[in-house]
Write an enzyme that holds these catalytic residues in place. Structure first.
Site, short mmCIF file in Angstrom:
data_model
loop_
_atom_site.label_atom_id
_atom_site.label_comp_id
_atom_site.label_asym_id
_atom_site.label_seq_id
_atom_site.Cartn_x
_atom_site.Cartn_y
_atom_site.Cartn_z
N LYS A 178 0.86 -1.18 0.00
CA LYS A 178 0.00 0.00 0.00
C LYS A 178 0.90 1.23 0.00
O LYS A 178 1.98 1.21 0.59
CB LYS A 178 -0.86 0.00 1.27
CG LYS A 178 -2.06 0.89 1.20
CD LYS A 178 -3.25 0.21 0.58
CE LYS A 178 -4.40 1.16 0.40
NZ LYS A 178 -5.58 0.50 -0.19
N GLY A 230 -23.27 4.55 3.71
CA GLY A 230 -22.40 5.03 2.61
C GLY A 230 -23.00 4.61 1.27
O GLY A 230 -23.15 3.41 1.00
N GLY A 273 -21.76 5.64 -1.82
CA GLY A 273 -20.82 6.05 -2.86
C GLY A 273 -20.67 4.97 -3.90
O GLY A 273 -21.61 4.23 -4.20
N SER A 274 -19.46 4.86 -4.43
CA SER A 274 -19.19 3.92 -5.50
C SER A 274 -19.57 2.49 -5.10
O SER A 274 -20.30 1.79 -5.80
CB SER A 274 -17.70 4.03 -5.83
OG SER A 274 -17.30 3.01 -6.67
P1 NAD Z 1 -16.77 6.63 -2.06
O1 NAD Z 1 -16.00 7.82 -1.67
O2 NAD Z 1 -17.25 6.49 -3.46
O3 NAD Z 1 -18.08 6.53 -1.14
C1 NAD Z 1 -18.05 6.62 0.25
C2 NAD Z 1 -19.37 7.25 0.68
O4 NAD Z 1 -19.46 7.18 2.11
C3 NAD Z 1 -19.49 8.73 0.29
O5 NAD Z 1 -20.73 8.94 -0.34
C4 NAD Z 1 -19.41 9.45 1.64
O6 NAD Z 1 -20.16 10.65 1.68
C5 NAD Z 1 -19.99 8.41 2.57
N1 NAD Z 1 -19.64 8.56 3.98
C6 NAD Z 1 -18.47 8.95 4.54
N2 NAD Z 1 -18.58 8.96 5.88
C7 NAD Z 1 -19.83 8.52 6.18
C8 NAD Z 1 -20.54 8.29 7.38
N3 NAD Z 1 -20.00 8.52 8.58
N4 NAD Z 1 -21.83 7.85 7.30
C9 NAD Z 1 -22.41 7.62 6.11
N5 NAD Z 1 -21.77 7.83 4.93
C10 NAD Z 1 -20.52 8.28 4.97
O7 NAD Z 1 -15.89 5.38 -1.60
P2 NAD Z 1 -16.04 3.87 -2.07
O8 NAD Z 1 -15.10 3.58 -3.17
O9 NAD Z 1 -17.51 3.56 -2.23
O10 NAD Z 1 -15.48 3.10 -0.78
C11 NAD Z 1 -16.28 2.88 0.36
C12 NAD Z 1 -15.53 1.99 1.35
O11 NAD Z 1 -15.22 0.75 0.74
C13 NAD Z 1 -14.18 2.57 1.83
O12 NAD Z 1 -14.00 2.16 3.17
C14 NAD Z 1 -13.17 1.88 0.95
O13 NAD Z 1 -11.91 1.80 1.58
C15 NAD Z 1 -13.82 0.52 0.82
N6 NAD Z 1 -13.39 -0.24 -0.37
C16 NAD Z 1 -13.58 0.29 -1.60
C17 NAD Z 1 -13.21 -0.45 -2.72
C18 NAD Z 1 -13.43 0.07 -4.11
O14 NAD Z 1 -13.28 -0.72 -5.05
N7 NAD Z 1 -13.83 1.31 -4.30
C19 NAD Z 1 -12.62 -1.72 -2.56
C20 NAD Z 1 -12.46 -2.24 -1.28
C21 NAD Z 1 -12.85 -1.48 -0.18
#
Ligand code: NAD
Length: 353
Positions: A81, A182, A184-185
């Protein structure tokens, strides 16, 4: 001062490199936890840390997590990382990305990078001008790779269905109440897949309009961010922040299952046992959220061989996630050891520790 290698988060990491480039202003840490199974693979985080120690902690913990995640996903990759220490304004320049790419290249393939929080696909394209050891780059329609989010969501969707079957004896998620933190993505993708199957969704995001818009699209409910963890549901799916499962967070839960994509959900190792004591089935985060790294890794390996990457191969591997979870839960029930510890032990064995 305590020696660095006696820090709680230092776990016999093979290499921890500080990268400084005064010309561009880049300060970064690249941590390689284990290369037992192959090059250390894991994304680059771009984040403003209140103190450098927090950046080091992130690099150490996240790289170990990647060793476990890649091993449990059956990938020929170790764990690594990188974190780039952003300033308070989060200034990111092409020169910084170039210097970072050069640093990755100088490791000669021991570390393979990709996107993480704060790093976009366009940033990775910029990094790829300076190193070949990079993935998560744009791909042609129908090919695997690119943004890992949708693949992560796909794996979590399969994992939630497996958990519902295991814990509640139900063949699918139709009518099952699922609270998603959450949107998001990852969380948004999980919600869309579950909605198609008729799950009853409760959504929440600190960007409240984001959760509300998705709820209206999917005919779901949305609640305030501070209400989601105590919402009565069958499944609580954390897809935002890590470390939410501490004493206080676990006490608030009103669910039978915790299964979601956020990394490092357990605040401390002991919190897995606390979930088990409460009779809550836990899907270890790095097992259920491996869909993205599966895609990114296959993309990288295909590119190295000059082949197009078959998306069906990625889907096939993601479809193995439920079987791995089932194995963990069965072992946990057989031994009385919590599922997170069972998973850690399986992963440690795979990486020769
Ligand atoms: P993202 O930024 O697209 O979405 C995260 C969402 O969570 C955002 O909409 C944000 O506003 C919201 N958020 C933040 N704090 C919050 C809270 N306290 N309560 C409610 N919502 C909150 O990120 P992502 O890519 O969707 O990743 C989400 C999680 O999954 C992260 O922990 C990331 O490390 C993990 N993850 C992501 C991937 C990936 O492929 N993108 C892979 C493995 C793990």
């Amino acid at each position: 001062m305590t020696a660095f290698w006696t820090e709680a988060d230092y776990d016999d990491h093979e290499l921890v490199q500080l990268v400084r480039d005064s010309k561009s202003g880049l300060t970064a840490i690249i941590a390689l936890h284990s290369t037992h199974l192959g090059p250390g693979a894991g994304g680059t985080r771009f984040w403003h840390y209140a103190e450098p120690k927090a950046a080091m902690r992130d690099a150490l913990r996240l790289s170990r997590g990647m060793s476990y995640k890649n091993a449990m996903a059956g990938l020929p990759m170790g764990g690594g990382k990188a974190v780039i220490l952003a300033d308070a304004d989060r200034t990111k320049t092409p020169e910084m990305l170039a210097a970072f790419g050069n640093a990755v290249e100088s490791l000669g393939g021991k570390y393979v990078t990709a996107e993480d929080v704060g790093i976009s696909e366009a940033d990775m394209v910029a990094v790829s001008q300076h190193t070949q050891y990079v993935s998560g780059l744009p791909v042609a329609e129908g090919e695997a790779g690119g943004d890992p989010g949708p693949f992560t969501a796909m794996g979590i969707y399969h994992g939630i269905k497996a958990a519902v079957h295991h814990k509640l004896g139900k063949p699918g998620v139709s009518g099952v109440h699922i609270a998603i933190q959450g949107t998001g993505s990852v969380g948004g993708g999980v919600a869309r897949l579950l909605a198609k199957d008729g799950a009853k969704l409760i959504l929440s995001d600190i960007q409240e309009d984001r959760a509300a818009a998705l709820a209206s699209e999917l005919d779901a409910k949305s609640v305030a961010p501070d209400a989601i963890m105590s919402t009565a549901c069958d499944v609580f799916s954390p897809n935002a922040l890590g470390a939410i499962l501490d004493e206080e967070g676990i006490a608030r839960l009103d669910c039978a299952i915790v299964a979601g994509g956020a990394n490092n959900q357990l605040a401390r190792a002991k919190h897995g046992a606390l979930l088990a004591e409460r009779g809550i089935l836990y899907a270890p985060d790095y097992v259920i959220n491996a869909g993205g790294i599966i895609s990114v890794t296959l993309e990288f390996l295909c590119r190295q061989h000059g082949d197009p990457c078959d998306i069906n191969e990625v889907r096939k591997r993601i479809a193995l996630i439920p079987g791995r979870l089932e194995e963990i839960w069965q072992e946990s029930e057989r031994t009385g050891i919590s599922s997170d510890v069972v998973a850690d032990r399986m992963a440690q064995k795979l990486i020769g520790r």
